[in-house]
Design a protein around this motif. Structure first.
Motif, PDB file in Angstrom:
ATOM      1  N   GLY A   1       0.812  -1.211   0.000  1.00 40.50           N
ATOM      2  CA  GLY A   1       0.000   0.000   0.000  1.00 40.50           C
ATOM      3  C   GLY A   1       0.844   1.258   0.000  1.00 40.50           C
ATOM      4  N   MET A   2       1.927   1.247   0.777  1.00 38.08           N
ATOM      5  CA  MET A   2       2.804   2.410   0.836  1.00 38.08           C
ATOM      6  C   MET A   2       3.535   2.624  -0.487  1.00 38.08           C
ATOM      7  SD  MET A   2       6.423   3.329   2.475  1.00 38.08           S
ATOM      8  CE  MET A   2       6.968   1.930   1.630  1.00 38.08           C
ATOM      9  N   VAL A   3       4.044   1.550  -1.075  1.00 34.51           N
ATOM     10  CA  VAL A   3       4.786   1.662  -2.326  1.00 34.51           C
ATOM     11  C   VAL A   3       3.879   2.165  -3.449  1.00 34.51           C
ATOM     12  CG1 VAL A   3       5.969   0.310  -4.124  1.00 34.51           C
ATOM     13  CG2 VAL A   3       6.526  -0.057  -1.704  1.00 34.51           C
ATOM     14  N   VAL A   4       2.682   1.602  -3.545  1.00 31.58           N
ATOM     15  CA  VAL A   4       1.746   2.036  -4.587  1.00 31.58           C
ATOM     16  C   VAL A   4       1.328   3.483  -4.340  1.00 31.58           C
ATOM     17  CG1 VAL A   4      -0.562   1.653  -5.566  1.00 31.58           C
ATOM     18  CG2 VAL A   4       0.960  -0.293  -5.143  1.00 31.58           C
ATOM     19  N   SER A   5       1.094   3.841  -3.098  1.00 31.42           N
ATOM     20  CA  SER A   5       0.720   5.226  -2.772  1.00 31.42           C
ATOM     21  C   SER A   5       1.818   6.194  -3.183  1.00 31.42           C
ATOM     22  CB  SER A   5       0.455   5.374  -1.272  1.00 31.42           C
ATOM     23  OG  SER A   5      -0.673   4.627  -0.897  1.00 31.42           O
ATOM     24  N   LYS A   6       3.061   5.855  -2.873  1.00 24.61           N
ATOM     25  CA  LYS A   6       4.186   6.718  -3.239  1.00 24.61           C
ATOM     26  C   LYS A   6       4.288   6.859  -4.758  1.00 24.61           C
ATOM     27  CE  LYS A   6       9.128   7.349  -2.695  1.00 24.61           C
ATOM     28  NZ  LYS A   6      10.388   6.836  -2.221  1.00 24.61           N
ATOM     29  N   PHE A   7       4.130   5.741  -5.470  1.00 24.16           N
ATOM     30  CA  PHE A   7       4.188   5.764  -6.929  1.00 24.16           C
ATOM     31  C   PHE A   7       3.085   6.660  -7.499  1.00 24.16           C
ATOM     32  CE2 PHE A   7       2.933   4.327 -11.106  1.00 24.16           C
ATOM     33  CZ  PHE A   7       4.128   4.151 -11.770  1.00 24.16           C
ATOM     34  N   LEU A   8       1.874   6.469  -7.039  1.00 27.16           N
ATOM     35  CA  LEU A   8       0.752   7.265  -7.542  1.00 27.16           C
ATOM     36  C   LEU A   8       0.936   8.744  -7.215  1.00 27.16           C
ATOM     37  CD1 LEU A   8      -2.221   4.910  -6.619  1.00 27.16           C
ATOM     38  CD2 LEU A   8      -1.210   5.283  -8.885  1.00 27.16           C
ATOM     39  N   PHE A   9       1.381   9.038  -6.003  1.00 30.49           N
ATOM     40  CA  PHE A   9       1.589  10.418  -5.578  1.00 30.49           C
ATOM     41  C   PHE A   9       2.607  11.109  -6.486  1.00 30.49           C
ATOM     42  CE2 PHE A   9       3.308  13.806  -2.940  1.00 30.49           C
ATOM     43  CZ  PHE A   9       2.154  14.368  -2.405  1.00 30.49           C
ATOM     44  N   ALA A  10       3.679  10.390  -6.808  1.00 29.50           N
ATOM     45  CA  ALA A  10       4.747  10.967  -7.630  1.00 29.50           C
ATOM     46  C   ALA A  10       4.375  11.089  -9.103  1.00 29.50           C
ATOM     47  CB  ALA A  10       6.020  10.117  -7.494  1.00 29.50           C
ATOM     48  N   HIS A  11       3.615  10.130  -9.619  1.00 30.74           N
ATOM     49  CA  HIS A  11       3.341  10.082 -11.052  1.00 30.74           C
ATOM     50  C   HIS A  11       2.012  10.711 -11.465  1.00 30.74           C
ATOM     51  CE1 HIS A  11       6.632   7.195 -10.783  1.00 30.74           C
ATOM     52  NE2 HIS A  11       6.861   7.516 -12.044  1.00 30.74           N
ATOM     53  N   TYR A  12       1.173  11.022 -10.527  1.00 33.48           N
ATOM     54  CA  TYR A  12      -0.129  11.618 -10.841  1.00 33.48           C
ATOM     55  C   TYR A  12      -0.384  12.843  -9.967  1.00 33.48           C
ATOM     56  CZ  TYR A  12      -0.777   7.436 -13.563  1.00 33.48           C
ATOM     57  OH  TYR A  12      -0.606   6.444 -14.499  1.00 33.48           O
ATOM     58  N   PRO A  13       0.455  13.887 -10.106  1.00 35.27           N
ATOM     59  CA  PRO A  13       0.334  15.067  -9.243  1.00 35.27           C
ATOM     60  C   PRO A  13      -0.982  15.826  -9.453  1.00 35.27           C
ATOM     61  CG  PRO A  13       1.900  15.475 -11.008  1.00 35.27           C
ATOM     62  CD  PRO A  13       1.535  14.023 -11.073  1.00 35.27           C
ATOM     63  N   GLN A  14      -1.630  15.641 -10.581  1.00 37.16           N
ATOM     64  CA  GLN A  14      -2.873  16.350 -10.860  1.00 37.16           C
ATOM     65  C   GLN A  14      -4.087  15.698 -10.188  1.00 37.16           C
ATOM     66  OE1 GLN A  14      -1.284  14.263 -12.826  1.00 37.16           O
ATOM     67  NE2 GLN A  14      -2.760  13.031 -13.934  1.00 37.16           N
ATOM     68  N   GLN A  15      -3.929  14.489  -9.680  1.00 32.19           N
ATOM     69  CA  GLN A  15      -5.062  13.785  -9.073  1.00 32.19           C
ATOM     70  C   GLN A  15      -5.228  14.180  -7.603  1.00 32.19           C
ATOM     71  OE1 GLN A  15      -7.171  11.828 -10.758  1.00 32.19           O
ATOM     72  NE2 GLN A  15      -5.994  12.162 -12.624  1.00 32.19           N
ATOM     73  N   ASP A  16      -6.482  14.255  -7.175  1.00 35.17           N
ATOM     74  CA  ASP A  16      -6.740  14.548  -5.763  1.00 35.17           C
ATOM     75  C   ASP A  16      -6.730  13.257  -4.942  1.00 35.17           C
ATOM     76  OD1 ASP A  16      -9.205  13.282  -6.151  1.00 35.17           O
ATOM     77  OD2 ASP A  16     -10.352  15.145  -6.167  1.00 35.17           O
ATOM     78  N   GLU A  17      -6.856  13.419  -3.646  1.00 38.26           N
ATOM     79  CA  GLU A  17      -6.770  12.287  -2.714  1.00 38.26           C
ATOM     80  C   GLU A  17      -7.806  11.219  -3.023  1.00 38.26           C
ATOM     81  OE1 GLU A  17      -8.142  10.141   0.902  1.00 38.26           O
ATOM     82  OE2 GLU A  17      -9.184  11.829  -0.028  1.00 38.26           O
ATOM     83  N   GLY A  18      -9.013  11.626  -3.359  1.00 42.64           N
ATOM     84  CA  GLY A  18     -10.067  10.657  -3.659  1.00 42.64           C
ATOM     85  C   GLY A  18      -9.741   9.801  -4.871  1.00 42.64           C
ATOM     86  N   ALA A  19      -9.248  10.428  -5.939  1.00 39.60           N
ATOM     87  CA  ALA A  19      -8.891   9.692  -7.151  1.00 39.60           C
ATOM     88  C   ALA A  19      -7.710   8.761  -6.890  1.00 39.60           C
ATOM     89  CB  ALA A  19      -8.558  10.665  -8.277  1.00 39.60           C
ATOM     90  N   LEU A  20      -6.701   9.257  -6.162  1.00 43.44           N
ATOM     91  CA  LEU A  20      -5.546   8.421  -5.849  1.00 43.44           C
ATOM     92  C   LEU A  20      -5.954   7.205  -5.020  1.00 43.44           C
ATOM     93  CD1 LEU A  20      -2.893  11.179  -5.059  1.00 43.44           C
ATOM     94  CD2 LEU A  20      -3.047   9.759  -7.122  1.00 43.44           C
ATOM     95  N   SER A  21      -6.857   7.413  -4.069  1.00 41.74           N
ATOM     96  CA  SER A  21      -7.328   6.298  -3.237  1.00 41.74           C
ATOM     97  C   SER A  21      -8.064   5.258  -4.074  1.00 41.74           C
ATOM     98  CB  SER A  21      -8.254   6.801  -2.129  1.00 41.74           C
ATOM     99  OG  SER A  21      -7.531   7.567  -1.206  1.00 41.74           O
ATOM    100  N   LYS A  22      -8.859   5.726  -5.016  1.00 41.55           N
ATOM    101  CA  LYS A  22      -9.608   4.806  -5.872  1.00 41.55           C
ATOM    102  C   LYS A  22      -8.659   3.992  -6.746  1.00 41.55           C
ATOM    103  CE  LYS A  22     -13.525   4.549  -8.978  1.00 41.55           C
ATOM    104  NZ  LYS A  22     -14.616   5.266  -9.614  1.00 41.55           N
ATOM    105  N   ILE A  23      -7.672   4.663  -7.346  1.00 41.60           N
ATOM    106  CA  ILE A  23      -6.694   3.962  -8.184  1.00 41.60           C
ATOM    107  C   ILE A  23      -5.923   2.949  -7.342  1.00 41.60           C
ATOM    108  CG2 ILE A  23      -4.624   4.220  -9.593  1.00 41.60           C
ATOM    109  CD1 ILE A  23      -5.708   7.055 -10.324  1.00 41.60           C
TER     110      ILE A  23
END
Length: 111
Positions: free
Chosen positions: A70-92
């Motif tokens: 969960g942490m690794v995927v969260s870090k990846f998404l946070f770094a690669h999808y800066p335009q997405q908000d918390e809700g979208a990142l959580s869904k992905i």
């Protein structure tokens, strides 16, 4: 695939290995304690099979691994999808770490 980064993420799990050494090669990591790798891959049902010596299953490691994944995927998404908000990142993230997605990755691993 639904999200383009999934193909990059699953490249780690290309079938090519016929042993734990092959799995290590694909991961790019060599385990110093091979017993930990073997335990991590051992399901509880296998460790309780009659006639087998008592073996530790992967359940405790699975608990920790779920958190690390969960942490690794969260870090990846946070770094690669800066335009997405918390809700979208959580869904992905929930899709990426879902049973279905992880089964797809596991099916690609041949050990």
């Amino acid at each position: 695939m639904v999200f383009p980064f999934l193909s990059r993420f699953f490249k780690l799990f290309r079938p090519a290995a016929d042993s734990l050494s092959g799995l290590e090669a694909r991961m790019g990591y060599r385990f110093k304690a091979r017993a930990f790798l073997e335990q991590a891959l051992r399901h509880r049902s296998f460790s309780l099979t009659p006639g087998r010596p008592s073996l530790s299953s992967n359940e405790r490691m699975e608990f920790l691994g779920d958190a690390v994944l969960g942490m690794v995927v969260s870090k990846f998404l946070f770094a690669h999808y800066p335009q997405q908000d918390e809700g979208a990142l959580s869904k992905i993230k929930s899709i990426v770490i879902s049973r279905k997605a992880l089964k797809e990755a596991a099916d690609r691993v041949e050990v």
